[in-house]
Each structure stands twice: as C-alpha cells, then as structure tokens.
Design a protein around this motif. Sequence first.
Motif, PDB file in Angstrom:
ATOM      1  N   GLN A  61       0.823  -1.209   0.000  1.00 10.50           N
ATOM      2  CA  GLN A  61       0.000   0.000   0.000  1.00 10.50           C
ATOM      3  C   GLN A  61       0.855   1.257   0.000  1.00 10.50           C
ATOM      4  O   GLN A  61       0.529   2.240  -0.677  1.00 10.50           O
ATOM      5  CB  GLN A  61      -0.930  -0.018   1.217  1.00 10.50           C
ATOM      6  CG  GLN A  61      -1.989  -1.118   1.159  1.00 10.50           C
ATOM      7  CD  GLN A  61      -2.753  -1.272   2.454  1.00 10.50           C
ATOM      8  OE1 GLN A  61      -2.369  -0.744   3.502  1.00 10.50           O
ATOM      9  NE2 GLN A  61      -3.867  -2.016   2.406  1.00 10.50           N
ATOM     10  N   ARG A  62       1.973   1.204   0.712  1.00 11.17           N
ATOM     11  CA  ARG A  62       2.841   2.377   0.786  1.00 11.17           C
ATOM     12  C   ARG A  62       3.498   2.695  -0.559  1.00 11.17           C
ATOM     13  O   ARG A  62       3.681   3.867  -0.913  1.00 11.17           O
ATOM     14  CB  ARG A  62       3.923   2.172   1.851  1.00 11.17           C
ATOM     15  CG  ARG A  62       4.928   3.315   1.919  1.00 11.17           C
ATOM     16  CD  ARG A  62       5.857   3.207   3.089  1.00 11.17           C
ATOM     17  NE  ARG A  62       6.926   4.199   3.019  1.00 11.17           N
ATOM     18  CZ  ARG A  62       7.875   4.345   3.932  1.00 11.17           C
ATOM     19  NH1 ARG A  62       7.872   3.577   5.017  1.00 11.17           N
ATOM     20  NH2 ARG A  62       8.811   5.248   3.788  1.00 11.17           N
ATOM     21  N   ILE A  63       3.851   1.657  -1.316  1.00  4.94           N
ATOM     22  CA  ILE A  63       4.598   1.903  -2.559  1.00  4.94           C
ATOM     23  C   ILE A  63       3.696   2.103  -3.774  1.00  4.94           C
ATOM     24  O   ILE A  63       4.198   2.282  -4.893  1.00  4.94           O
ATOM     25  CB  ILE A  63       5.588   0.754  -2.853  1.00  4.94           C
ATOM     26  CG1 ILE A  63       4.850  -0.567  -3.083  1.00  4.94           C
ATOM     27  CG2 ILE A  63       6.611   0.633  -1.743  1.00  4.94           C
ATOM     28  CD1 ILE A  63       5.767  -1.708  -3.495  1.00  4.94           C
ATOM     29  N   GLN A  64       2.380   2.101  -3.560  1.00  7.27           N
ATOM     30  CA  GLN A  64       1.485   2.253  -4.709  1.00  7.27           C
ATOM     31  C   GLN A  64       1.674   3.581  -5.425  1.00  7.27           C
ATOM     32  O   GLN A  64       1.508   3.665  -6.633  1.00  7.27           O
ATOM     33  CB  GLN A  64       0.029   2.077  -4.267  1.00  7.27           C
ATOM     34  CG  GLN A  64      -0.335   0.617  -4.005  1.00  7.27           C
ATOM     35  CD  GLN A  64      -1.789   0.428  -3.603  1.00  7.27           C
ATOM     36  OE1 GLN A  64      -2.595   1.348  -3.700  1.00  7.27           O
ATOM     37  NE2 GLN A  64      -2.135  -0.769  -3.143  1.00  7.27           N
ATOM     38  N   GLY A  65       2.040   4.613  -4.699  1.00  7.41           N
ATOM     39  CA  GLY A  65       2.253   5.911  -5.340  1.00  7.41           C
ATOM     40  C   GLY A  65       3.694   6.167  -5.726  1.00  7.41           C
ATOM     41  O   GLY A  65       4.035   7.275  -6.152  1.00  7.41           O
ATOM     42  N   MET A  66       4.532   5.171  -5.587  1.00  8.61           N
ATOM     43  CA  MET A  66       5.965   5.326  -5.864  1.00  8.61           C
ATOM     44  C   MET A  66       6.199   5.474  -7.365  1.00  8.61           C
ATOM     45  O   MET A  66       5.716   4.676  -8.173  1.00  8.61           O
ATOM     46  CB  MET A  66       6.713   4.105  -5.319  1.00  8.61           C
ATOM     47  CG  MET A  66       8.192   4.247  -5.251  1.00  8.61           C
ATOM     48  SD  MET A  66       8.903   2.789  -4.402  1.00  8.61           S
ATOM     49  CE  MET A  66      10.639   3.160  -4.564  1.00  8.61           C
ATOM     50  N   LYS A  67       6.938   6.487  -7.759  1.00 10.89           N
ATOM     51  CA  LYS A  67       7.227   6.745  -9.159  1.00 10.89           C
ATOM     52  C   LYS A  67       8.485   5.982  -9.569  1.00 10.89           C
ATOM     53  O   LYS A  67       9.563   6.219  -9.029  1.00 10.89           O
ATOM     54  CB  LYS A  67       7.416   8.242  -9.405  1.00 10.89           C
ATOM     55  CG  LYS A  67       6.212   9.097  -9.039  1.00 10.89           C
ATOM     56  CD  LYS A  67       4.990   8.760  -9.898  1.00 10.89           C
ATOM     57  CE  LYS A  67       3.818   9.674  -9.562  1.00 10.89           C
ATOM     58  NZ  LYS A  67       2.607   9.317 -10.340  1.00 10.89           N
ATOM     59  N   LEU A  68       8.333   5.077 -10.524  1.00 12.33           N
ATOM     60  CA  LEU A  68       9.461   4.308 -11.037  1.00 12.33           C
ATOM     61  C   LEU A  68       9.662   4.649 -12.509  1.00 12.33           C
ATOM     62  O   LEU A  68       8.697   4.826 -13.255  1.00 12.33           O
ATOM     63  CB  LEU A  68       9.219   2.811 -10.863  1.00 12.33           C
ATOM     64  CG  LEU A  68       9.046   2.311  -9.426  1.00 12.33           C
ATOM     65  CD1 LEU A  68       8.770   0.809  -9.409  1.00 12.33           C
ATOM     66  CD2 LEU A  68      10.272   2.629  -8.579  1.00 12.33           C
ATOM     67  N   SER A  69      10.907   4.683 -12.929  1.00 12.71           N
ATOM     68  CA  SER A  69      11.208   5.067 -14.302  1.00 12.71           C
ATOM     69  C   SER A  69      11.193   3.886 -15.261  1.00 12.71           C
ATOM     70  O   SER A  69      11.034   4.068 -16.471  1.00 12.71           O
ATOM     71  CB  SER A  69      12.581   5.752 -14.358  1.00 12.71           C
ATOM     72  OG  SER A  69      13.597   4.872 -13.899  1.00 12.71           O
ATOM     73  N   HIS A  70      11.355   2.664 -14.743  1.00 10.70           N
ATOM     74  CA  HIS A  70      11.482   1.513 -15.637  1.00 10.70           C
ATOM     75  C   HIS A  70      10.802   0.263 -15.081  1.00 10.70           C
ATOM     76  O   HIS A  70      10.053  -0.406 -15.781  1.00 10.70           O
ATOM     77  CB  HIS A  70      12.963   1.219 -15.898  1.00 10.70           C
ATOM     78  CG  HIS A  70      13.181   0.122 -16.887  1.00 10.70           C
ATOM     79  ND1 HIS A  70      13.276   0.362 -18.242  1.00 10.70           N
ATOM     80  CD2 HIS A  70      13.315  -1.219 -16.740  1.00 10.70           C
ATOM     81  CE1 HIS A  70      13.454  -0.791 -18.883  1.00 10.70           C
ATOM     82  NE2 HIS A  70      13.483  -1.762 -17.988  1.00 10.70           N
ATOM     83  N   ALA A  71      11.067  -0.071 -13.851  1.00  9.99           N
ATOM     84  CA  ALA A  71      10.672  -1.371 -13.302  1.00  9.99           C
ATOM     85  C   ALA A  71       9.175  -1.471 -13.036  1.00  9.99           C
ATOM     86  O   ALA A  71       8.492  -0.477 -12.774  1.00  9.99           O
ATOM     87  CB  ALA A  71      11.441  -1.642 -12.015  1.00  9.99           C
TER      88      ALA A  71
END
Length: 525
Positions: A61-71
């Motif tokens: 739930q915490r990483i749902q808004g995490m912006k990733l460039s590739h993965a």
Amino acid sequence: MENTKKLQIFDSTLRDGAQGANISFSVDDKIKVIQTLDGLGIDFIEAGNPFSNPAEMQFFQRIQGMKLSHAKIVAFGSTRRKGISAAEDSNLKSLLAANTEYVAIFGKSHIRHVTDVIKATPEENLAMIRESVEFLSSHGKKVIFDAEHFFDGYKTDSAYALSALKSAHDAGAYCLCLCDTNGGIFPDEAYEITKKVTDTFPDSIVAIHCHNDGGLAVADSIEAVKAGARQIQGTFLGFGERCGNANLSTIICNLQLKRGYECIPNGNLKDIYESAATIADTANMAIPANQPYIGMNAFAHKAGMHADGVLKYSSSFEHIDPEIIGNKRKFLLSEISGKSAIYDKLKKYFPSLDKNGKEMGDIVNTLKERALSGYQYEAAEASFVLLVEKILGKYKSSFDLINFKVINEQPAIEGKVASAIIKVRVNGVTKISASDGEGPVHAMDLALRSALSEFYPEIAQVSLTDFKVRVLDSDKATAAKVRVLITSANSCDSWTTVGVSEDIIEASWLALTDSIDYALMRRGK
C-alpha cells in the motif's frame, strides 16, 4: 518480445532473497532496493507476498504511489487452495489488493508434490492453476506462473509437468516460469528441458528461475536462455534460502558483455558495481571479495608476473575492462608482488620514485621481510605508505610514544571494562591522558585522541569504523601471533592500517597509531 536478443530481468531480492539467513529488510530498506534496481533498469521487482503478513500488505500500500522510471513491481502468491473457488481464496484476493499490474503465482508441476504434499488429485491441481490464472487475468492482472519444482517434475513425469504449464498458458498467463526449486539440475538438463518448453509454447514468454544448491544456477540460467527463455529470475547478489538464487549481477554481465543480449540499458552497465554495493549495504551483507565482476578482488592482481602482464596488456589477465561495470583494477601489495605492481601502486603517492632505483629495491626487499613477520599490506595500504615514507627517509612522526598502560576491569562499570593511560610527546611537549572504554582498543583510542587533540584538533574528524583480528599461527594457541586491521575514516576518505604481534594489545596499538599517523600526514591533501 520481437527482439530475440532482448531479455527481461526479474529480481526477487526482496522476496526470495529475504528468505536467506541473516537477511532482513525494513520498509525503508525495501524502498532503497527498489529505487536502486529501478535506476539500473531492471524490468521486474518482486516485492514480496502481501498475503504472508499485515506488514507486507502495508508495504504494498505504501509503494502504490511510488514513481518508477522503468521497473514493474510484482506481488507474489500461490494458486488457490484446493476445495474452494478462486474468488473465495484469501491469497488471491490479497494479490488484487496489492494493486500491482503484474503478479506471480506458484503452482505444483511435480506429480509427487501434487499427490503427496498438497494431497490433491492431478486433475484438481490443474484446475487450481487454470482457475487462479483466469481469476487474476479477469481482474486485469498480468500473471507470471511459477511452475514449482518444474525440472524435477519433468524428469519424473514430463507429460504432467507440461500439462501444468498448458493449464496456465490456456488460462491466459503472461509468462511461464520454469523453477529449479531444489537447485540441483545440470546445465545440459536446463537446456534440453527448456528447449522442449519453448518449442511446445512458442507464443509464450518462458522464464527461468534457478536456485544454487549445486553451484550451477548461473550456468543453468544461461543455458536456458540459449534454449529460448526470455526472462531470467534471480536475486541481484545471489543470496536466498539455503545456497541462494541465481546471481543476476553475474548473469547480466555475462550475457550482455559476452553474448550480446540486452539485459539492462547499455549505458547503465557502468552502474552494476555501485548498485551491488548499495544493495549489499542495505541488506547488511558483505559481497564476497572473489564474486565475479562485482567483488572487490574480481580484478585484483597479486602475483608479480600477472600484475606486470596487466600493466603491459590488460587483457592478458583480465577478461573484461573492469571500468565497463564500474569496478576497478587493484594491485595487491605482498611478498609475491612484482616490482611493476608495487611501483604502480606507489607512484600516486611518490611520483618522483625511480622504478629501477635502489630505493625500489629496498622497498621490495622490506615488503618480503615484513611478510615473514606476519605483515600483509593487501588490505592495509595506509600502513604500507607509512612504511615507504620511512624507507625513503621522508617520514616525520606526528607524535612519539613514551609509554602506555591498559587495565581491564570486571565487572563492567557503566559499560566500561577497560582503562588506558598514555604518555606521548609532541614537538618536545609531553602530554599524559587517560580514558576508559568499552574495551582496551576503545580505551586506547580515546586516550590517544585526548592526548593529541590540543595539538591536532582535526583529529576529532577521524573515526574508527572497523576492527578485525586474525590469528596467524593457531598451533601456538593463546601464544599465537595476531594480525590486527583497523579501518578509519573522516569526512572525505577511509583507510586501513595493520599491526602484528604476539600481544593483541600491542598489535592493536601499532595499527591504531598508524591510523592516526596516516590521517595527520594526509591532512590537507
């Protein structure tokens, strides 16, 4: 995946890797690993099993808004349990709640595991696979099906193992992953069985997931790629349960540099070494010094002939240029180092040193003599520089020891078990200082700093960061000679020094004073 040379890299450091002994990631640790792998260009990051415990679900739930460039983040779980529908299965519902585009689920492909472990009929197990993939796919998930124990299952009953894959394939699985769960197959088996699968399912992405119980996980993975697998699963540093997983850092370097496959964006290869160091630090694990490509000794040369050869023609003893993946060449200072290697190491400190002069001969001879006494300078370059300063007549002591005394006390008083009294002379001025500490070396360190601080206030910026002791001749038991290595650091540098003696306190003192001496000698440089 139209480009047959483009491979998908699937990292399971945070899931399979976390099952390794002494591995534990905090939430912040996990985020740091994700950011590192994403920055490197890893395609998939398996972040854990949201059904395993509430903390895992909170992490997703915490990483749902995490912006990733590739993965792409992947949630991991299993097929539905027997006897219930997919819609009723709590594990599958947790995969939906994790809200990731991709999910990986494992299911049985070994007939004996079906009948003897989960106590299901062969037909029911195939239904569990099919219905689980259909359920997740119907909710918009791209499903990676991990065929658990696939290679052993194939060797036991090839038709049933393939039927497990077909159940997932026909239900809409994005990828079929072949797992060597016990880590015991050989490379020729990995090739032959993977080739059968890629020929049987030509329209599917086939993945390889190897454990390293036979020490062959890297070789098995490469052979599977040769047979047509286009996704490689593993952990970046190879750690995991039992003997670990396939080491992705080794596989990536081998396939991209030696076989022309595209594993990560080409410009990111130079970040392999630093990424490995970051992940190792985050996991509080040391990378083995002899680890291929990323180990600190992967490009270290000790024998004189080897070092001389590398200096003249680098590929004579190096299979790649270490700078391509961000590592560096090292020349180890020892009794078997050639003059060329020693000179190359010293010229940055002593640029006017004549390689063919008498002083170089004296340095080489002294190094060999000191080796007989137990000194090794491979990991203690700072002590070696001080030694050369003395040989060249350039050494000027920052202080002179008059005497010191160390007293151990039991029981401990407020955590302090040792006291040290030190008398030193600096520029003709005598200073006595005393301190207690959590051990004799700690007490000596504090007392020495106290004695020198009024003469050298910059010493406050120096801290001892590591302390190692090795017994050199264990057959002498408690009378054995010991080698002490001390690593120190300030705001811009770190260095290691060495001391050798039958007395561990004296050996520690020698390494400690070298450390302070080196810091004061290098100040301002």
